[in-house]
Scaffold this motif. Structure first.
Motif: not given
Length: 772
Positions: A507-524
């Motif tokens: 088990e991970h001993p530390e508190a989970e950070p917030s999820d990353p924000v992943v955005l898409a703009s075409g192939n970027l």
């Protein structure tokens, strides 16, 4: 003799008009008789039958009543339904037209006319289409009548807009200019379509001696409409890293196609340039994301976020749909386009074409809106602007871009759209021969499109899935079975000293950070960590997710990453493990070599944006096929670096200054360090060229002092095309400044026409609302 001659001419014109009305009435009567004979539920006789003469009289009465109701009642109905969304209004066209026919039948004496509601819809649609065709044919056949009709319309609109007519009553004054943007059409696509005969109008412009030249230009890293059109219309696309991005200080996802975001981007550009935009002097903006400072608006997204009188998002549909013939023709074309898309989608599935994406749900209706409704409304608005003699018009036709995203930029579907767009261009060019002033027609695009299988289609998982796997976060089951996700999870476990798959996990001993924000703009792709203040560094990311950057950089579908390092500044990471500081990037070698000239400078410029993402992810690019992998469901994409998406076009009359010469005369754009490649580079450079052409035709534009404007316009602040170029003092303008309302007022120094308020709107010409 002169008096008698004038009156004779007036009587002759009036007589011709009456004869045309009678002819259209006769055609409508014959159409109604034919439909009564064909359709079993449509009756023009009494229950016990009638003579042929009586039936013909009944048809004539019904056709006349329907024509009068269409002319008098239809505009009122359309104006009352402006609050209805555009797609719903298109469907209501048939119902409203059928209702008018039922009313007309009720007006026939002795109750001889009758039809059920379904049949009434069909009869009304056919009669409107036939009457429109007959009226147009009669006017076109009589060249004098056609020219007189255009002249009357031009005079009426000119009087309403306050534009003076030349002393001799002819085509006087300086030429105007019309910019037509073919959204998403790349330079090579346009050139090939003209050569193959798909676009004969464009081919005619490019023919020897025709007077137009074609040149490519290079987009910024963010090769999409939001960045390109903001730069073209407002002179700055600074801090627009993609089509959508995350702003940490407010927790907001900015999306270029969202009205509130578009309005904010327009405000920021105006505050940065101290300039209202390209179209602030007697301009019109049609079908665009941004206003360009124009008074006259049609389908302008940024204005759809406004509130108040004259700012309703669909107010200007009245200008087009108030004509029942227009409404029926567009509605029929809308239905046909929906059917066409469904057939093309089914054909692609049956033939198992690859690559392909899902095209169900609401997409057929969205495509029909972009390729039919928006095209028809925008083209009609442009023609109205030319009749009114407006100085500058900028219009965006989005049909090709919408179809190419889902069918592919080189598909048969997209080619057919190009042919239909070419017909619209041909109509605009023909109208230019009848307008009250000469016009220069400029064609351009905001970006191209690059083909290729989607990232998810090629590798079985989305960019978000890959990021979550690299972070050790849960991913959907469909992605867990892919090789990329499995390798990413194993890399995470090894980096964290965890057991690999099949072994017991701790088990991970530390508190989970917030999820990353992943955005898409075409192939970027853009990756942001909301709980890390400011721009996250590579060291911070590695500490939290040791395997993430390595997993992304090593993936075969990714070309390179941009991330900031605490030790080396911003760096580019590639698949081979190279870590190159941005300041040392070159076009000819390293990870950006395959992306062509200008790529290094484009990355450097974006790296300096305040809202650049923590990690910028550009997909791979295959120069052999020209293919990229979109992080969205698009087999024709744009938004990043790689291929045709970064190579739009500019098609311009030879009578205007060569673009490179015009650019050399303008205030240079904020160039990053390094040597820029030759040619037009960046949307801001295109803005400089277009602004130069406007001054060539109509004189210099001078900013006026505006009190209370948050952009704080000052007389000592030069801007491209302002006092620094013209030498005209700011305080010399004779007319008071119009309200800015997010636009800074400017006017031509050598014109006597008053500058109108930015929030003034001509309901007869304007259509403000979201684009498709």
């Amino acid at each position: 003799m002169r008096w008698n001659g004038v009156n004779d001419e007036r009587w002759r014109r009036a007589g011709g008009a009456v004869l045309r009305v009678i002819a259209v009435w006769a055609v409508s009567t014959l159409t109604m008789l034919a439909l009564a004979g064909i359709l079993p539920d449509f009756r023009l006789q009494a229950e016990d039958g009638d003579t042929i003469t009586r039936t013909a009289f009944t048809a004539a009465w019904g056709a006349g009543a329907f024509g009068l109701l269409s002319a008098l009642v239809w505009p009122v109905l359309v104006r009352a339904l402006l609050i209805v969304p555009a797609l719903v209004l298109g469907a209501l066209v048939f119902f409203l037209n059928g209702s008018l026919l039922l009313i007309a039948l009720r007006l026939i004496p002795d109750g001889r006319g009758d039809a059920n509601p379904e049949t009434a819809v069909v009869v009304a649609a056919v009669m409107s289409a036939v009457a429109s065709a007959a009226s147009t044919a009669l006017a076109v056949r009589d060249d004098d009548a056609y020219r007189r009709r255009l002249s009357r319309l031009a005079d009426r609109r000119r009087r309403r807009s306050g534009t003076p007519r030349s002393a001799d009553g002819g085509r006087g004054g300086p030429p105007g200019i019309v910019f037509v943007q073919l959204d998403g059409v790349g330079h090579d696509v346009l050139e090939q379509a003209a050569a193959d005969g798909l676009m004969p109008t464009v081919a005619g412009l490019l023919a020897d001696g025709a007077g137009h030249r074609l040149t490519p230009w290079t987009t910024d890293w963010s090769s999409q409409t939001g960045a390109s059109q903001l730069g073209i219309l407002h002179g700055s696309n600074f801090d627009v890293p993609a089509f959508r991005w995350f702003e940490k200080e407010t927790g907001t996802v900015m999306v270029s196609s969202r009205p509130a975001s578009a309005l904010e981007l327009q405000r920021r550009a105006i505050a940065r340039t101290h300039d209202g935009g390209l179209l602030t002097v007697d301009g019109a903006s049609r079908g665009n994301l941004f206003s360009g400072g124009a008074d006259q608006l049609a389908l302008v997204l940024s204005m759809a976020a406004r509130r108040g009188k004259g700012r309703r998002s669909r107010a200007g549909y009245f200008a087009y749909f108030s004509d029942p013939a227009n409404a029926v023709r567009t509605a029929l074309s809308f239905v046909a386009e929906v059917g066409r898309e469904i057939c093309q989608s089914v054909r692609a599935r049956v033939r198992k074409e690859s690559p392909r994406v899902k095209r169900g749900g609401l997409y057929p209706f969205i495509r029909a809106f972009a390729t039919v409704v928006e095209r028809d409304v925008v083209v009609a608005a442009v023609i109205g602007d030319m009749f009114a003699g407006r100085t500058a018009v900028y219009a965006d036709l989005v049909a090709y871009d919408e179809v190419a995203h889902h069918s592919g930029p080189h598909s048969r579907d997209a080619e057919k759209v190009l042919t239909r767009l070419d017909r619209s261009l041909g109509l605009i060019l023909k109208i230019a021969d009848h307008t009250p002033r000469d016009y220069r027609i400029v064609l351009l695009s905001d970006h191209g499109q690059s083909p290729g299988e989607t990232f998810a289609g090629q590798y079985g998982l989305t960019l978000k899935d890959l990021v979550r796997a690299g972070c050790g976060l849960p991913v959907p089951r469909r992605a867990q079975r892919t090789r990329s996700a499995s390798e990413a999870r194993d890399a995470v476990r090894i980096a964290l000293h965890r057991p690999v798959a099949g072994e017991q996990e701790a088990e991970h001993p530390e508190a989970e950070p917030s999820d990353p924000v992943v955005l898409a703009s075409g192939n970027l792709g853009l990756l942001s960590f909301p709980d890390i203040e400011g721009r996250a560094t590579r060291e911070q990311i590695d500490h939290r997710y040791p395997a993430l950057l390595g997993t992304l950089a090593a993936h075969p579908g990714i070309g390179f990453l941009l991330v900031r390092s605490r030790r080396h500044g911003s760096v580019v990471l590639d698949r081979g493990g190279a870590e190159i500081p941005v300041a040392e990037l070159t076009d000819g070698e390293g990870p950006l070599a395959v992306f062509g000239p200008g790529a290094a400078d484009a990355v450097r410029r974006t790296d300096g944006f305040p809202h650049v993402a923590d990690v910028m992810v550009n997909s791979m690019y295959d120069p052999g096929t020209g293919g990229v992998h979109a992080f969205e469901e698009q087999i024709g994409s744009h938004g990043g670096l790689g291929g045709e998406q970064s190579r739009p076009f500019l098609l311009w009359p030879r009578t205007l200054t060569d673009p490179l010469d015009a650019l050399a005369a303008e205030t240079p754009r904020e160039a990053p360090a390094g040597i820029r490649p030759p040619g037009l580079v960046g949307a801001e450079a295109v803005h400089g060229v277009l602004a130069r052409w406007l001054r060539e035709l109509s004189g210099p534009q001078v900013p006026l002092r505006q009190e209370g404007f948050t952009g704080a316009m000052r007389a000592d602040v030069p801007f491209p095309g302002g006092p620094a170029d013209t030498g005209v003092p700011v305080g010399r303008a004779e007319a008071p400044a119009r309200r800015a309302d997010a636009e800074v007022p400017v006017r031509r120094a050598d014109t006597e026409a008053p500058v109108r308020r930015a929030d003034a709107q001509d309901s007869g010409d304007a259509v403000s609302g979201p684009r498709g």
